[in-house]
Write an enzyme that holds these catalytic residues in place. Structure first.
Site, PDB file in Angstrom:
ATOM      1  N   LYS A   1      15.014   7.281 159.663  1.00  0.00           N
ATOM      2  CA  LYS A   1      16.217   7.889 160.254  1.00  0.00           C
ATOM      3  C   LYS A   1      16.155   9.405 160.114  1.00  0.00           C
ATOM      4  O   LYS A   1      15.350   9.940 159.342  1.00  0.00           O
ATOM      5  CB  LYS A   1      17.459   7.337 159.548  1.00  0.00           C
ATOM      6  CG  LYS A   1      17.540   7.709 158.066  1.00  0.00           C
ATOM      7  CD  LYS A   1      18.640   6.937 157.340  1.00  0.00           C
ATOM      8  CE  LYS A   1      18.675   7.312 155.869  1.00  0.00           C
ATOM      9  NZ  LYS A   1      19.594   6.442 155.100  1.00  0.00           N
TER      10      LYS A   1
ATOM     11  N   TYR B   1      21.517  42.065 151.255  1.00  0.00           N
ATOM     12  CA  TYR B   1      22.959  42.080 151.550  1.00  0.00           C
ATOM     13  C   TYR B   1      23.793  42.122 150.279  1.00  0.00           C
ATOM     14  O   TYR B   1      23.489  41.426 149.302  1.00  0.00           O
ATOM     15  CB  TYR B   1      23.361  40.811 152.300  1.00  0.00           C
ATOM     16  CG  TYR B   1      23.092  40.817 153.783  1.00  0.00           C
ATOM     17  CD1 TYR B   1      23.632  41.809 154.608  1.00  0.00           C
ATOM     18  CD2 TYR B   1      22.324  39.809 154.365  1.00  0.00           C
ATOM     19  CE1 TYR B   1      23.397  41.791 155.979  1.00  0.00           C
ATOM     20  CE2 TYR B   1      22.100  39.788 155.731  1.00  0.00           C
ATOM     21  CZ  TYR B   1      22.636  40.779 156.533  1.00  0.00           C
ATOM     22  OH  TYR B   1      22.412  40.759 157.884  1.00  0.00           O
TER      23      TYR B   1
HETATM   24  C1  LIG Z   1      18.956   5.969 153.949  1.00  0.00           C
HETATM   25  C2  LIG Z   1      18.983   4.525 153.667  1.00  0.00           C
HETATM   26  C3  LIG Z   1      17.883   3.895 153.064  1.00  0.00           C
HETATM   27  C4  LIG Z   1      16.724   4.674 152.483  1.00  0.00           C
HETATM   28  O1  LIG Z   1      17.116   5.185 151.225  1.00  0.00           O
HETATM   29  P1  LIG Z   1      16.156   6.061 150.315  1.00  0.00           P
HETATM   30  O2  LIG Z   1      16.970   6.356 149.113  1.00  0.00           O
HETATM   31  O3  LIG Z   1      15.848   7.289 151.100  1.00  0.00           O
HETATM   32  O4  LIG Z   1      14.933   5.282 150.033  1.00  0.00           O
HETATM   33  C5  LIG Z   1      17.887   2.506 152.979  1.00  0.00           C
HETATM   34  N1  LIG Z   1      18.951   1.780 153.404  1.00  0.00           N
HETATM   35  C6  LIG Z   1      20.035   2.364 153.955  1.00  0.00           C
HETATM   36  C7  LIG Z   1      21.164   1.503 154.389  1.00  0.00           C
HETATM   37  C8  LIG Z   1      20.100   3.743 154.091  1.00  0.00           C
HETATM   38  O5  LIG Z   1      21.193   4.316 154.616  1.00  0.00           O
END
Ligand SMILES: *Cc1c(COP(=O)(O)O)cnc(C)c1O
Length: 338
Positions: free
Chosen positions: A31, A236
């Site tokens: 994702k 800055y």
């Molecule tokens: C993002 C996510 C994962 C992966 O989690 P990690 O901690 O990055 O391994 C797995 N399952 C769901 C439902 C997620 O939202």
């Protein structure tokens, strides 16, 4: 120069995490563009290494991946079935009875999965909602029943065992493949593995997978080096003043590229051949200044991410987590995959 992404390290991390859960089928969470590293490169590399289950947040992310993977790859969508989604060739993880009925009306006969809430109260059906559709859902033969742990990166947290028990209570005896664990859950041990696991951040070199191989190197071009006299300021707000004559390098990257402004005054460094150059003055949008006085020679490039300063080191300095450093990495760097 730019962002170097080591696809072999990602594959090695996937294999190492899969080996921690030998009885389960290991997928890969890709994702948010594979945590900012480029799903169109990462997912095919993992597919070539044998991964067949991929997980995205949105149907639109799945659409991009579908033509890049073989027909035997399954692409699961955490968000489930939202109105207007084109889920052709994807597998929605249905999060509510409403999503279940929408999906079964529009996609009867197509594969689907079920996401249950085992305590996190973020996504998935509550026990009572699941109970109401369970018989009909099981008769339609879901591909997967899954849930997600809230505290898997803290092995002693009581929520882990509580969520495991809640998940088992809702799913024991269904005969459907199950999945509860992301990176952290895999490391909690076999009770948490079930038939599928789905690591994300560990693939990309992040905690809680402490043994992960580093995946990203970020090298920034030095635009200018100047000698600054004692008592002058840099950047800055004139928040940093030299105590003695200093040599300051300015690199072409800043908070617009994911190097958070919160790194100002944090002790984070840029690196040259293993030598640290502390970030001094405020991080600006496109520029960062670093003190290179003590480097053996004036650098042409300085590294912000490497084996000395991992995504989690930088995250600690910025007051965030490795996930956010990864997903913030900007699109302005030239990217190179090795
Ligand atoms: C993002 C996510 C994962 C992966 O989690 P990690 O901690 O990055 O391994 C797995 N399952 C769901 C439902 C997620 O939202």
């Amino acid at each position: 120069m730019g962002l170097t992404i080591d696809l072999q390290a990602i594959v090695a991390n996937w294999q190492a995490l899969a080996a921690r859960a030998p009885a389960a089928r290991a997928g890969a969470v890709v994702k948010a563009d594979a945590y900012g590293l480029g799903a169109a490169k990462v997912a095919p590399a993992l597919y070539a290494a044998g991964a067949r289950d991929f997980y995205v947040a949105l149907a639109s992310e799945g659409r991009v991946l579908r033509p890049l993977l073989g027909g035997d790859a399954r692409i699961f969508v955490f968000g489930g079935h939202m109105p207007g989604d084109d889920l052709t060739g994807l597998i929605p993880l249905l999060n509510s009875p409403e999503q279940f009925f929408r999906d079964r009306t529009l996609r009867r006969g197509e594969p689907f999965g079920i996401q249950l809430d085992s305590g996190m109260n973020r996504l998935g059906m509550e026990a009572a909602e699941w109970g109401a559709i369970r018989a009909e859902a099981l008769a339609a033969e879901p591909s997967l029943i899954m849930s997600h742990l809230a505290c898997a990166d803290e092995p002693d947290h009581p929520a882990n065992a509580a969520q495991l028990a809640a998940f088992r209570a809702m799913t024991d005896g269904t005969g459907v493949p199950r999945g509860l664990s992301a990176t952290g859950g895999i490391l909690l041990g076999p009770d948490y593995h079930f038939e599928t696991v789905r690591p994300g951040v560990g693939l990309y070199g992040g905690l809680p997978f402490a043994e992960a191989r580093p995946v990203v190197t970020l090298s920034l071009p030095v635009i200018q080096i100047r000698d600054v006299a004692a008592g002058e300021f840099v950047g800055y707000g004139a928040t940093w003043t030299t105590d003695r004559p200093r040599r300051i390098a300015t690199v072409n990257a800043g908070y617009a590229d994911g190097l958070h402004r919160a790194l100002t005054g944090s002790g984070a460094c840029l690196w040259s051949d293993g030598h640290p150059a502390p970030i001094v003055g405020r991080v600006s949008m496109d520029l960062i200044t670093a003190d290179v006085t003590d480097l053996p020679r004036p650098p042409d490039v300085l590294e912000a991410l490497n084996a000395q300063q991992t995504v989690d080191d930088l995250a600690d300095r910025a007051g965030t987590i490795g996930y956010e450093i990864l997903t913030s990495l900007g699109a302005r760097y030239p990217r190179r995959y090795v």
